[in-house]
Design a protein around this motif. Structure first.
Motif, PDB file in Angstrom:
ATOM      1  N   GLY A   1     -13.451  -7.232 -20.310  1.00 29.66           N
ATOM      2  CA  GLY A   1     -13.944  -6.421 -20.996  1.00 29.66           C
ATOM      3  C   GLY A   1     -13.721  -6.035 -22.459  1.00 29.66           C
ATOM      4  N   ASN A   2     -12.609  -7.004 -22.428  1.00 30.08           N
ATOM      5  CA  ASN A   2     -12.192  -7.109 -24.535  1.00 30.08           C
ATOM      6  C   ASN A   2     -11.561  -7.968 -24.264  1.00 30.08           C
ATOM      7  N   ASP A   3     -11.185  -8.967 -25.525  1.00 34.29           N
ATOM      8  CA  ASP A   3     -10.205 -10.214 -25.291  1.00 34.29           C
ATOM      9  C   ASP A   3      -8.352 -10.129 -24.978  1.00 34.29           C
ATOM     10  N   GLN A   4      -8.170  -9.262 -25.059  1.00 34.64           N
ATOM     11  CA  GLN A   4      -6.855  -8.697 -24.537  1.00 34.64           C
ATOM     12  C   GLN A   4      -6.577  -8.927 -23.230  1.00 34.64           C
ATOM     13  N   MET A   5      -7.199  -8.892 -22.450  1.00 34.55           N
ATOM     14  CA  MET A   5      -7.049  -9.071 -21.229  1.00 34.55           C
ATOM     15  C   MET A   5      -7.739 -10.024 -20.904  1.00 34.55           C
ATOM     16  N   ALA A   6      -8.549 -10.350 -21.770  1.00 37.62           N
ATOM     17  CA  ALA A   6      -8.879 -12.471 -21.139  1.00 37.62           C
ATOM     18  C   ALA A   6      -7.739 -12.976 -21.339  1.00 37.62           C
ATOM     19  N   ILE A   7      -7.181 -12.438 -22.927  1.00 34.49           N
ATOM     20  CA  ILE A   7      -5.828 -13.966 -23.160  1.00 34.49           C
ATOM     21  C   ILE A   7      -4.907 -13.609 -21.617  1.00 34.49           C
ATOM     22  N   GLY A   8      -4.555 -12.007 -21.556  1.00 33.48           N
ATOM     23  CA  GLY A   8      -3.765 -11.742 -20.576  1.00 33.48           C
ATOM     24  C   GLY A   8      -3.676 -13.450 -19.161  1.00 33.48           C
ATOM     25  N   LEU A   9      -4.993 -12.449 -19.302  1.00 33.74           N
ATOM     26  CA  LEU A   9      -6.264 -13.169 -18.078  1.00 33.74           C
ATOM     27  C   LEU A   9      -5.691 -15.024 -17.998  1.00 33.74           C
ATOM     28  N   MET A  10      -5.713 -15.373 -18.769  1.00 33.01           N
ATOM     29  CA  MET A  10      -5.889 -17.445 -19.019  1.00 33.01           C
ATOM     30  C   MET A  10      -4.375 -17.358 -18.658  1.00 33.01           C
ATOM     31  N   ARG A  11      -3.800 -16.861 -19.395  1.00 28.72           N
ATOM     32  CA  ARG A  11      -2.392 -17.417 -18.522  1.00 28.72           C
ATOM     33  C   ARG A  11      -1.522 -16.928 -17.615  1.00 28.72           C
ATOM     34  N   ALA A  12      -1.888 -16.200 -16.619  1.00 31.44           N
ATOM     35  CA  ALA A  12      -1.500 -16.082 -15.727  1.00 31.44           C
ATOM     36  C   ALA A  12      -2.713 -16.809 -14.953  1.00 31.44           C
ATOM     37  N   LEU A  13      -3.900 -17.098 -15.418  1.00 32.24           N
ATOM     38  CA  LEU A  13      -3.941 -18.454 -14.371  1.00 32.24           C
ATOM     39  C   LEU A  13      -3.390 -19.942 -14.680  1.00 32.24           C
TER      40      LEU A  13
END
Length: 349
Positions: free
Chosen positions: A255-267
């Motif tokens: 839903g936003n870039d901040q969550m995408a950034i955290g998601l990519m780190r976890a992956l």
């Protein structure tokens, strides 16, 4: 005690007057006054000349004197979340500029804590002072009734809410680009998706989720699940740690870039590659999004225009004019563009 500014120790410099603005712009002082009141009908060239003169002379209307003279209130309050990165500064700047151009002063209030704490803080900060109106970039929920009780008849506009036909009234709530994201990823061969949503109380989060689910269904694709985030990178990271990659998910829409950034780190921590294993799409086009490795595919919006649109709606109500609704308002919406970068690619085989 406040004093006028000085220049090279030569004594106080008097603030510019409306007559000096008029002289520099080559118009009458009545025209400048009309511009400051937000009255329509002025030619675009005239508005540009007056605004340039105002900026060059650093002119600021004496709101206290105007209020006493006209018996009108010129203070508008903008409400933002505790963490203002969730309402981009560019959007806030656009709203403030529209208010100033219409002759209003602006105060910004950041809300934090529980619902009760936010209500108490809002009412405490607003106090018993007279206000012209309130523009909120935060869903007010139960706070609305407390605000109405304390300031009866106060014009309030919540950016990104829905109209009586459950259609987004512009600004933050327009989720149409979510369907275009799904279509783009489907064209790259992706068939199983996952969605990291924003908080349910935000119309923008609900609208993006609804558009995503509708597009998945219409294209005959599969949504493997959702995760309820809170707009933060931390919640995106949690979503990434729990992403069911083994189910065949190859694309994630956040839903936003901040969550995408955290998601990519976890992956990355789990050993998955972006975009070779999982494609990730964000929303907001934060300045840092293009500098990530990989750079983030996202949605770009004209944030200044969105802020201006929300404030213009409020000023229209404050001035007692008819607020634009329906298709006329929709036509004013700035375009939302997909920005394709390195975080999205063909689906893995």
């Amino acid at each position: 005690m406040e004093t006028d500014e000085t220049v090279d120790g030569q004594g106080p410099v008097k603030p510019a007057t409306i007559y000096e603005v008029a002289r520099l712009a080559g118009v009458s002082h009545q025209t400048v006054s009309r511009h400051l009141r937000g009255n329509g009908g002025l030619k675009a060239a005239t508005v540009a000349k007056v605004q340039r003169a105002i900026e060059e002379l650093n002119y600021s209307p004496n709101m206290a004197a105007r209020s006493l003279r006209t018996r009108r209130v010129y203070r508008i309050v903008i409400i933002v979340p505790e963490a203002t990165q969730y309402v981009p500064v560019r959007m806030l700047n656009g709203a403030a500029a529209a208010a100033h151009e219409a002759g209003f002063l602006v105060d910004v209030i950041a809300l934090e804590g529980s619902a009760a704490t936010r209500s108490n803080r809002l009412l405490s900060l607003l106090g018993s002072e007279q206000l012209a109106g309130v523009l909120s970039f935060v869903p007010l929920g139960s706070m609305q009734k407390h605000l109405d009780a304390a300031h009866s008849g106060l014009p309030v506009v919540v950016a990104g809410e829905y109209d009586d036909r459950m259609r987004a009234r512009g600004t933050l709530a327009d989720g149409a680009a979510a369907a275009r994201i799904v279509e783009h990823l489907a064209a790259l061969g992706h068939r199983k998706f996952f969605h990291v949503a924003g908080p349910e109380q935000w119309p923008s989060a609900r609208n993006r989720r609804a558009a995503y689910l509708e597009a998945v269904e219409q294209l005959g694709l599969t949504s493997a699940g959702e995760y309820q985030g809170d707009w933060s990178a931390e919640s995106g990271h949690d979503a990434g740690l729990n992403l069911p990659v083994e189910s065949g998910v190859t694309a994630v829409f956040t839903g936003n870039d901040q969550m995408a950034i955290g998601l990519m780190r976890a992956l990355h921590e789990r050993g998955f590659r972006v975009p070779e294993d999982i494609s990730v799409f964000g929303w907001d086009d934060l300045p840092e999004s293009r500098f990530l490795v990989p750079s983030l595919s996202t949605v770009s919006m004209d944030l200044e225009a969105l802020g201006r649109l929300a404030m213009t709606e409020l000023v229209t109500v404050v001035q007692g004019k008819e607020s634009p609704k329906g298709s006329a308002e929709d036509e004013k919406l700035p375009l939302m563009d997909l920005v394709i970068r390195e975080s999205t690619g063909p689906a893995r085989r």
